[in-house]
Design a protein around this motif. Structure first.
Motif, short mmCIF file in Angstrom:
data_model
loop_
_atom_site.label_atom_id
_atom_site.label_comp_id
_atom_site.label_asym_id
_atom_site.label_seq_id
_atom_site.Cartn_x
_atom_site.Cartn_y
_atom_site.Cartn_z
N LEU A 111 0.81 -1.22 0.00
CA LEU A 111 0.00 0.00 0.00
C LEU A 111 0.84 1.27 0.00
CD1 LEU A 111 -2.66 -1.08 2.68
CD2 LEU A 111 -2.84 -1.22 0.19
N LEU A 112 2.16 1.14 0.14
CA LEU A 112 3.01 2.31 0.26
C LEU A 112 4.37 2.00 -0.32
CD1 LEU A 112 2.88 5.20 1.54
CD2 LEU A 112 3.94 4.21 3.58
N ASN A 113 4.95 2.98 -1.04
CA ASN A 113 6.31 2.84 -1.52
C ASN A 113 7.04 4.17 -1.40
OD1 ASN A 113 5.87 4.39 -4.06
ND2 ASN A 113 4.58 2.63 -4.59
N ARG A 114 8.32 4.16 -1.71
CA ARG A 114 9.17 5.32 -1.46
C ARG A 114 8.80 6.52 -2.30
NH1 ARG A 114 15.22 3.57 -1.10
NH2 ARG A 114 14.15 2.16 0.36
N LYS A 134 7.43 12.30 -3.37
CA LYS A 134 6.45 13.20 -3.98
C LYS A 134 5.92 14.23 -2.99
CE LYS A 134 2.01 13.14 -6.45
NZ LYS A 134 0.93 12.26 -7.01
N TYR A 135 5.69 13.80 -1.75
CA TYR A 135 5.05 14.68 -0.78
C TYR A 135 6.03 15.21 0.28
CZ TYR A 135 0.62 13.08 -2.71
OH TYR A 135 -0.43 12.79 -3.56
N ARG A 136 7.33 15.22 -0.04
CA ARG A 136 8.32 15.69 0.94
C ARG A 136 8.09 17.15 1.30
NH1 ARG A 136 12.68 13.56 -0.93
NH2 ARG A 136 13.00 12.01 0.71
N LEU A 191 13.28 8.42 7.93
CA LEU A 191 13.50 7.03 8.34
C LEU A 191 12.40 6.13 7.81
CD1 LEU A 191 15.35 5.18 10.00
CD2 LEU A 191 13.88 5.62 11.97
N SER A 192 11.17 6.64 7.80
CA SER A 192 10.05 5.88 7.24
C SER A 192 10.27 5.64 5.75
CB SER A 192 8.73 6.63 7.47
OG SER A 192 8.48 6.82 8.85
N ALA A 193 10.75 6.67 5.05
CA ALA A 193 11.02 6.52 3.62
C ALA A 193 12.11 5.49 3.36
CB ALA A 193 11.42 7.88 3.03
N PHE A 194 13.06 5.39 4.28
CA PHE A 194 14.16 4.44 4.12
C PHE A 194 13.67 3.00 4.25
CE2 PHE A 194 17.41 1.80 6.18
CZ PHE A 194 18.41 1.83 5.22
N PHE A 195 12.70 2.76 5.12
CA PHE A 195 12.26 1.40 5.40
C PHE A 195 11.26 0.85 4.39
CE2 PHE A 195 13.86 2.07 9.77
CZ PHE A 195 14.57 0.89 9.90
N VAL A 196 10.61 1.70 3.63
CA VAL A 196 9.62 1.20 2.68
C VAL A 196 10.30 0.78 1.39
CG1 VAL A 196 7.83 2.68 3.65
CG2 VAL A 196 9.15 3.49 1.70
#
Length: 278
Positions: free
Chosen positions: A208-211, A216-218, A254-259
């Motif tokens: 449901l989620l990717n980097r 895009k929404y940074r 960190l969330s972006a790194f884990f997805v």
């Protein structure tokens, strides 16, 4: 393959759940009693510590202000937030409720372990490995978030609001109920907020989620986090705002790194080549 349960029936699963909840309840009761018995020492030395000028954060910031002159002054030795009580029974009830919340905080790893024990038999081997590390990471991040809430977010918010002067005719005091509500809320909210990387990882595992979402929404996230940081610490100086904003933004990255990375676009088929091959 999932562990064999010898065809456990619905009532067998219900019995296992009952014992899981029973062990969790026993742990909470035991630690609540322990916290209740030691609350008189903990209340002054831990819970009310941010109300005094000798709190560890204030002393650290005082040393920094001697090096960086444009920072706000945290070296005021007279700083003291006076707490008063209105309702007769409030101290006793806050003694009980605070003991429970402290017990919940301390027993959090054990509660997570009990949940893990209950769901583990239904998982495959590779799922067990992933979930085990997810639980461990989530527990660590929860405690890190609570620590950030206690040592940074709550003291900075309290100091600003307690020293804000609308009129010199108003004597600033804080009610016990208001203080305890803000204290417990901010610490546990920060603990939950620090679970954002784990939640992002789980959503990524579900597809449901990717980097690309984070990329895009940074800009939107930076603006939103600035608003949230300004709401948590409504101070006019940039340093106070930054103490809340940067941990939150670090969680976003960190969330972006884990997805997972965004899926590569499929190569377009060469229709002409397909026709030729036919």
């Amino acid at each position: 393959m999932p562990e064999q349960q010898d065809e456990m029936s619905f009532w067998d699963h219900l019995e296992a759940l009952r014992w899981t909840l029973f062990r969790c309840a026993i742990a909470l009761v035991v630690f609540t009693i322990g916290a209740f018995m030691s609350m008189f020492e903990l209340f002054d030395s831990v819970i009310l510590a941010p109300t005094r000028a000798d709190f560890i954060l204030y002393r650290g910031l005082c040393k920094i202000t001697t090096i960086i002159p444009f920072m706000p002054d945290f070296c005021d030795d007279t700083y003291l937030v006076k707490i008063f009580n209105v309702k007769l029974a409030s101290p006793f009830f806050f003694h009980l409720s605070t003991s429970f919340w402290l017990a919940l905080l301390v027993t959090f790893p054990y509660l997570v372990y009990e949940i893990w024990r209950f769901i583990r038999p239904a998982l495959y081997d590779y799922e067990k490995k992933n979930v085990r590390w997810a639980f461990l990471f989530g527990t660590i991040m929860f405690f890190v978030g609570c620590a950030v809430g206690y040592f940074m977010v709550f003291p900075m918010t309290l100091r600003f609001l307690a020293t804000y002067r609308l009129s010199e005719a108003i004597e600033e005091q804080v009610s016990l109920e208001s203080y305890m509500d803000a204290f417990i809320m901010m610490i546990f909210i920060m603990g939950i907020v620090f679970e954002m990387p784990l939640i992002s990882w789980l959503l990524s595992k579900l597809g449901l989620l990717n980097r690309s979402f984070f990329i895009k929404y940074r800009r939107h996230a930076i603006a939103g986090l600035l608003v949230i940081a300004a709401f948590i610490t409504p101070s006019s100086d940039p340093f106070t705002l930054a103490t809340v904003f940067f941990p939150l933004y670090g969680l976003y990255e960190l969330s972006a790194f884990f997805v997972k990375k965004a899926p590569e676009p499929e190569e377009e088929e060469d229709v002409g080549t397909e026709v030729a091959n036919l």
